[in-house]
Scaffold this active site. Sequence first.
Site, short mmCIF file in Angstrom:
data_model
loop_
_atom_site.label_atom_id
_atom_site.label_comp_id
_atom_site.label_asym_id
_atom_site.label_seq_id
_atom_site.Cartn_x
_atom_site.Cartn_y
_atom_site.Cartn_z
N HIS A 83 -17.66 67.59 91.19
CA HIS A 83 -18.12 66.45 90.38
C HIS A 83 -16.96 65.78 89.66
O HIS A 83 -15.98 66.42 89.28
CB HIS A 83 -19.24 66.86 89.42
CG HIS A 83 -18.85 67.84 88.35
ND1 HIS A 83 -18.24 67.46 87.18
CD2 HIS A 83 -19.02 69.18 88.26
CE1 HIS A 83 -18.05 68.52 86.41
NE2 HIS A 83 -18.51 69.58 87.05
N ASP A 85 -17.33 63.73 86.86
CA ASP A 85 -17.56 63.42 85.45
C ASP A 85 -17.15 64.58 84.54
O ASP A 85 -16.95 65.72 84.98
CB ASP A 85 -19.03 63.07 85.21
CG ASP A 85 -19.98 64.21 85.53
OD1 ASP A 85 -19.74 64.92 86.52
OD2 ASP A 85 -20.97 64.39 84.78
N ASP A 125 -13.19 71.76 83.91
CA ASP A 125 -14.51 71.36 84.44
C ASP A 125 -14.52 69.89 84.79
O ASP A 125 -14.92 69.07 83.96
CB ASP A 125 -15.58 71.70 83.41
CG ASP A 125 -16.97 71.70 83.99
OD1 ASP A 125 -17.12 71.55 85.21
OD2 ASP A 125 -17.92 71.82 83.20
N GLU A 155 -22.88 65.07 86.91
CA GLU A 155 -23.27 66.48 87.00
C GLU A 155 -23.56 67.07 85.63
O GLU A 155 -24.35 68.01 85.51
CB GLU A 155 -22.16 67.29 87.69
CG GLU A 155 -22.53 68.71 88.05
CD GLU A 155 -22.28 69.73 86.94
OE1 GLU A 155 -22.78 70.86 87.05
OE2 GLU A 155 -21.58 69.39 85.96
N GLU A 156 -22.90 66.54 84.60
CA GLU A 156 -22.98 67.15 83.27
C GLU A 156 -24.20 66.71 82.46
O GLU A 156 -24.34 67.07 81.30
CB GLU A 156 -21.71 66.82 82.46
CG GLU A 156 -20.41 67.34 83.08
CD GLU A 156 -20.27 68.85 82.98
OE1 GLU A 156 -21.21 69.51 82.51
OE2 GLU A 156 -19.21 69.36 83.39
N GLU A 184 -16.47 74.50 91.20
CA GLU A 184 -16.65 74.85 89.79
C GLU A 184 -15.63 75.92 89.37
O GLU A 184 -15.19 76.73 90.19
CB GLU A 184 -18.07 75.38 89.55
CG GLU A 184 -19.15 74.33 89.70
CD GLU A 184 -19.24 73.37 88.53
OE1 GLU A 184 -18.54 73.59 87.52
OE2 GLU A 184 -20.00 72.40 88.61
N HIS A 358 -15.69 72.58 78.64
CA HIS A 358 -16.28 71.83 77.54
C HIS A 358 -15.64 72.13 76.19
O HIS A 358 -16.03 71.53 75.19
CB HIS A 358 -17.80 72.07 77.44
CG HIS A 358 -18.56 71.76 78.69
ND1 HIS A 358 -19.94 71.85 78.75
CD2 HIS A 358 -18.16 71.37 79.91
CE1 HIS A 358 -20.35 71.53 79.97
NE2 HIS A 358 -19.27 71.24 80.70
#
Length: 384
Positions: A83, A85, A125, A155-156, A184, A358
């Site tokens: 992903h 984003d 991430d 995705e988030e 991931e 994150h």
Amino acid sequence: MPELPSPVSAVDGRDGLDLSADVVELTRQLCDIPSESGAESRIADAVEAAVDALGHLRVLRFGNTVVARTELGRATRVAIAGHLDTVPINDNLPTRFVTVTEEDAAADVPGTRPGEYLWGRGTVDMKAGVATQLRVAASLAAPRHDVTWIWYDNEEVEASRNGLGLLSQVRPDLLHADFAILGEPTNGGVEGGCNGTLRADVRTHGRRAHSARAWAGVNAIHLAAPILERLADYEPATKRVDGLDYREGLNATRISGGVAGNVIPDLCTVHVNYRFAPSMSLDEACAFLESFFDGFDVEIVDRSPGARPGLDAGIARAFADAVGGEVRAKFGWTDVARFSALGVPAVNYGPGDPQKAHADDERVALDEIRSVERGLRAYLEDEA
């Protein structure tokens, strides 16, 4: 953590990506294009332009999802996805290089290693994972398997916006494969399958009154105490699925109620997240949650199934053997579940410590980025 000298980018232009650059530099280029969920058009444009220029890939674009395919007529096809984003930026861009000392590592999250890192939003991430994929996609024109590379948006955030999920609805044929790999963060190891996840609102209902005459009302927040007691007493299970141990979890993640400081509240909502082993179906997980909160108003507001490891498939085992290392269970939910729902065995494989995903001090070890690039290349290179 002292900073290392920052290399000068070899890229000309605002968002140009140099796919011939070292994979660490490419990671930095990707991270320094802001791409919070819902604002991925710039990075999707950059990725599309970069892979479209390669010549050996057929490139398609769906919204802010980019698909690039080899069409070599191989007997097998592998889907490799990541992903684009990130979660919101919090003063952690642009990226920079840092050194983690022995003292820093000892004071950080368990498992942190001393060494050189790239710091900043998206490094873990999962722009480092995307960078490894782009490098291999660019430099390996004739892999032993046909490959469908997929770089997608959103995705988030909630599942209804997920670019891979939307692609599976409009062009499910593009997700058809014999095996799938999600980039991931896994500390550079292989993590099979994933837990499923449910989110639910558990509500109590009371009656409003002036707080000076509380006896005239019914306090909905007080009525929520048994909900919290049940959650505090819950002991998460660890379930073995296809040889891997998945740890479950059931937690309150948010609580809300009340309308004013002098009003007895008539509604309280406890938001609950249930992470369940992939041996349990969505229907079974929903039934468990409703039974667990029997007597309360329960509304399931989001649900995503888990994914079994799929390592009984020969092509999946061959991948694990090619990249080396022990295969572990993925505790969090990832988009491997979307492939699993289509009958495609899928694993997670990418650089970065998930504990730093994150985080405001998000950072990825440089040696892990290079190790994952080598692993993907070793798996896909034609032995002939």
